[in-house]
Design a protein around this motif. Structure first.
Motif, PDB file in Angstrom:
ATOM      1  N   GLY A 125      -1.602  -6.383   7.237  1.00 26.40           N
ATOM      2  CA  GLY A 125      -0.858  -5.377   6.491  1.00 26.40           C
ATOM      3  C   GLY A 125      -1.694  -4.193   6.062  1.00 26.40           C
ATOM      4  O   GLY A 125      -1.214  -3.056   6.071  1.00 26.40           O
ATOM      5  N   ASP A 126      -2.945  -4.435   5.699  1.00 24.55           N
ATOM      6  CA  ASP A 126      -3.787  -3.330   5.253  1.00 24.55           C
ATOM      7  C   ASP A 126      -4.056  -2.343   6.395  1.00 24.55           C
ATOM      8  O   ASP A 126      -4.024  -1.136   6.188  1.00 24.55           O
ATOM      9  N   ASN A 127      -4.307  -2.861   7.586  1.00 28.69           N
ATOM     10  CA  ASN A 127      -4.528  -1.971   8.735  1.00 28.69           C
ATOM     11  C   ASN A 127      -3.254  -1.212   9.101  1.00 28.69           C
ATOM     12  O   ASN A 127      -3.299  -0.012   9.397  1.00 28.69           O
ATOM     13  N   ILE A 128      -2.121  -1.902   9.080  1.00 28.34           N
ATOM     14  CA  ILE A 128      -0.860  -1.241   9.414  1.00 28.34           C
ATOM     15  C   ILE A 128      -0.505  -0.211   8.337  1.00 28.34           C
ATOM     16  O   ILE A 128      -0.032   0.885   8.643  1.00 28.34           O
ATOM     17  N   LYS A 129      -0.780  -0.538   7.082  1.00 27.18           N
ATOM     18  CA  LYS A 129      -0.546   0.414   5.990  1.00 27.18           C
ATOM     19  C   LYS A 129      -1.374   1.686   6.220  1.00 27.18           C
ATOM     20  O   LYS A 129      -0.871   2.802   6.043  1.00 27.18           O
ATOM     21  N   MET A 131      -2.430   2.824   9.091  1.00 26.20           N
ATOM     22  CA  MET A 131      -1.859   3.528  10.247  1.00 26.20           C
ATOM     23  C   MET A 131      -0.639   4.353   9.830  1.00 26.20           C
ATOM     24  O   MET A 131      -0.445   5.465  10.321  1.00 26.20           O
ATOM     25  N   VAL A 132       0.163   3.819   8.903  1.00 24.21           N
ATOM     26  CA  VAL A 132       1.309   4.581   8.388  1.00 24.21           C
ATOM     27  C   VAL A 132       0.807   5.763   7.566  1.00 24.21           C
ATOM     28  O   VAL A 132       1.280   6.894   7.722  1.00 24.21           O
ATOM     29  N   ALA A 133      -0.181   5.524   6.690  1.00 25.71           N
ATOM     30  CA  ALA A 133      -0.730   6.599   5.858  1.00 25.71           C
ATOM     31  C   ALA A 133      -1.328   7.723   6.708  1.00 25.71           C
ATOM     32  O   ALA A 133      -1.215   8.902   6.357  1.00 25.71           O
ATOM     33  N   ASP A 134      -1.925   7.361   7.840  1.00 27.22           N
ATOM     34  CA  ASP A 134      -2.528   8.355   8.734  1.00 27.22           C
ATOM     35  C   ASP A 134      -1.501   9.016   9.659  1.00 27.22           C
ATOM     36  O   ASP A 134      -1.868   9.868  10.475  1.00 27.22           O
ATOM     37  N   GLY A 135      -0.243   8.604   9.587  1.00 26.20           N
ATOM     38  CA  GLY A 135       0.800   9.185  10.425  1.00 26.20           C
ATOM     39  C   GLY A 135       0.810   8.654  11.852  1.00 26.20           C
ATOM     40  O   GLY A 135       1.501   9.206  12.712  1.00 26.20           O
ATOM     41  N   LEU A 142       6.938   0.438   0.093  1.00 30.56           N
ATOM     42  CA  LEU A 142       7.854  -0.016  -0.949  1.00 30.56           C
ATOM     43  C   LEU A 142       7.063  -0.865  -1.932  1.00 30.56           C
ATOM     44  O   LEU A 142       6.249  -1.681  -1.538  1.00 30.56           O
ATOM     45  N   LYS A 143       7.325  -0.675  -3.202  1.00 28.64           N
ATOM     46  CA  LYS A 143       6.671  -1.477  -4.247  1.00 28.64           C
ATOM     47  C   LYS A 143       7.543  -2.685  -4.568  1.00 28.64           C
ATOM     48  O   LYS A 143       8.760  -2.580  -4.625  1.00 28.64           O
ATOM     49  N   TYR A 144       6.909  -3.828  -4.788  1.00 27.47           N
ATOM     50  CA  TYR A 144       7.625  -4.998  -5.268  1.00 27.47           C
ATOM     51  C   TYR A 144       7.959  -4.803  -6.743  1.00 27.47           C
ATOM     52  O   TYR A 144       7.185  -4.209  -7.487  1.00 27.47           O
ATOM     53  N   GLU A 145       9.113  -5.341  -7.149  1.00 23.59           N
ATOM     54  CA  GLU A 145       9.468  -5.292  -8.560  1.00 23.59           C
ATOM     55  C   GLU A 145       8.406  -6.014  -9.381  1.00 23.59           C
ATOM     56  O   GLU A 145       7.953  -7.087  -9.005  1.00 23.59           O
ATOM     57  N   ASN A 146       8.017  -5.443 -10.498  1.00 24.75           N
ATOM     58  CA  ASN A 146       7.080  -6.058 -11.447  1.00 24.75           C
ATOM     59  C   ASN A 146       5.753  -6.448 -10.799  1.00 24.75           C
ATOM     60  O   ASN A 146       5.175  -7.474 -11.120  1.00 24.75           O
ATOM     61  N   SER A 147       5.283  -5.645  -9.853  1.00 25.32           N
ATOM     62  CA  SER A 147       4.035  -5.968  -9.172  1.00 25.32           C
ATOM     63  C   SER A 147       3.312  -4.693  -8.778  1.00 25.32           C
ATOM     64  O   SER A 147       3.924  -3.659  -8.563  1.00 25.32           O
ATOM     65  N   GLU A 148       2.015  -4.806  -8.657  1.00 25.48           N
ATOM     66  CA  GLU A 148       1.221  -3.687  -8.153  1.00 25.48           C
ATOM     67  C   GLU A 148       1.175  -3.687  -6.630  1.00 25.48           C
ATOM     68  O   GLU A 148       0.723  -2.740  -6.014  1.00 25.48           O
ATOM     69  N   GLN A 149       1.638  -4.770  -6.024  1.00 26.80           N
ATOM     70  CA  GLN A 149       1.568  -4.914  -4.571  1.00 26.80           C
ATOM     71  C   GLN A 149       2.727  -4.186  -3.901  1.00 26.80           C
ATOM     72  O   GLN A 149       3.755  -3.944  -4.507  1.00 26.80           O
ATOM     73  N   SER A 150       2.523  -3.877  -2.631  1.00 29.19           N
ATOM     74  CA  SER A 150       3.557  -3.168  -1.890  1.00 29.19           C
ATOM     75  C   SER A 150       3.703  -3.760  -0.500  1.00 29.19           C
ATOM     76  O   SER A 150       2.931  -4.612  -0.082  1.00 29.19           O
ATOM     77  N   LEU A 151       4.730  -3.280   0.183  1.00 31.18           N
ATOM     78  CA  LEU A 151       4.876  -3.671   1.570  1.00 31.18           C
ATOM     79  C   LEU A 151       5.066  -2.421   2.398  1.00 31.18           C
ATOM     80  O   LEU A 151       5.419  -1.357   1.888  1.00 31.18           O
ATOM     81  N   VAL A 152       4.794  -2.550   3.668  1.00 31.25           N
ATOM     82  CA  VAL A 152       5.012  -1.457   4.604  1.00 31.25           C
ATOM     83  C   VAL A 152       6.304  -1.770   5.326  1.00 31.25           C
ATOM     84  O   VAL A 152       6.488  -2.876   5.846  1.00 31.25           O
ATOM     85  N   TYR A 153       7.203  -0.807   5.335  1.00 31.11           N
ATOM     86  CA  TYR A 153       8.481  -0.952   6.021  1.00 31.11           C
ATOM     87  C   TYR A 153       8.430  -0.022   7.228  1.00 31.11           C
ATOM     88  O   TYR A 153       8.444   1.196   7.080  1.00 31.11           O
ATOM     89  N   VAL A 154       8.309  -0.598   8.420  1.00 31.73           N
ATOM     90  CA  VAL A 154       8.140   0.194   9.635  1.00 31.73           C
ATOM     91  C   VAL A 154       9.506   0.651  10.125  1.00 31.73           C
ATOM     92  O   VAL A 154      10.459  -0.120  10.176  1.00 31.73           O
ATOM     93  N   ALA A 155       9.565   1.916  10.502  1.00 27.58           N
ATOM     94  CA  ALA A 155      10.821   2.500  10.967  1.00 27.58           C
ATOM     95  C   ALA A 155      11.307   1.803  12.233  1.00 27.58           C
ATOM     96  O   ALA A 155      10.516   1.301  13.033  1.00 27.58           O
ATOM     97  N   GLU A 156      12.608   1.806  12.391  1.00 26.52           N
ATOM     98  CA  GLU A 156      13.239   1.172  13.540  1.00 26.52           C
ATOM     99  C   GLU A 156      12.821   1.876  14.831  1.00 26.52           C
ATOM    100  O   GLU A 156      12.781   3.102  14.904  1.00 26.52           O
TER     101      GLU A 156
END
Length: 188
Positions: A125-129, A131-135, A142-156
């Motif tokens: 996830g960190d590498n894919i995150k 890659m998304v940040a770099d375009g 997306l941020k998880y509720e009540n958490s500092e953690q997030s997920l990457v949601y890859v476009a269809e």
């Protein structure tokens, strides 16, 4: 599938990013191919028992009985779709969310050793995150509720993402630290 949920929790605790996709990447296996995964499986590390059954749609219904903290049992089940991206097999597990537009699939690299051994490896996830940040991949955070953690949601149907799944070195896209090893059980 407690092992998958457990590993996702470990990923979050370690500060790693979870990756989810809107639709299954790659080409879905045929019913004949998917039938090869039907049966009883046991995780090598936790000795959890899973059952995989073929659905009418050619997907897998994967179920397990899990013990809760209050000494009760609960049935845990998921729909999984095996796919092929280039020369790599994936197992995509349907994820339900409160927000329908963010529903999708978690995915894992699936390596088979004959018909009786499977290793599932979660995305890095960190590498894919990054890659998304770099375009390099079209996606959002997306941020998880009540958490500092997030997920990457890859476009269809993101072509760059599909190319990365197919051609990038496995250790760039998948994380060897987070895997599940399964053995087929042969019951009398």
């Amino acid at each position: 599938m407690r092992s998958i949920a457990y590993l996702m929790m470990v990923v979050l605790i370690c500060g790693c990013t979870v990756v989810r996709v809107r639709d299954v990447p790659g080409t879905r296996w045929t019913k004949v191919q998917t039938r090869e995964l039907v049966g009883w499986w046991c995780s090598d590390r936790d000795k959890e028992l899973w059952r995989a059954e073929l659905t009418a749609k050619g997907e897998l219904l994967i179920g397990s009985i899990s013990r809760r903290a209050d000494d009760q049992f609960e049935l845990m089940d998921s729909i999984a779709v095996p796919t092929r991206v280039g020369d790599r097999d994936m197992l995509c597990v349907r994820i339900k969310t409160k927000i329908e537009s963010e529903a999708g699939y978690g995915f894992m690299l699936m390596r088979r050793d004959g018909t009786d051994k499977i290793t599932l490896m979660f995305p890095n996830g960190d590498n894919i995150k990054q890659m998304v940040a770099d375009g390099k991949i079209n996606g959002k955070f997306l941020k998880y509720e009540n958490s500092e953690q997030s997920l990457v949601y890859v476009a269809e149907n993101d072509r760059n993402f599909m190319d990365a799944l197919k051609d990038a070195p496995i250790d760039k896209i998948f994380d060897d630290r987070f895997k599940i090893e399964l053995s087929r059980l042969k019951l009398p």
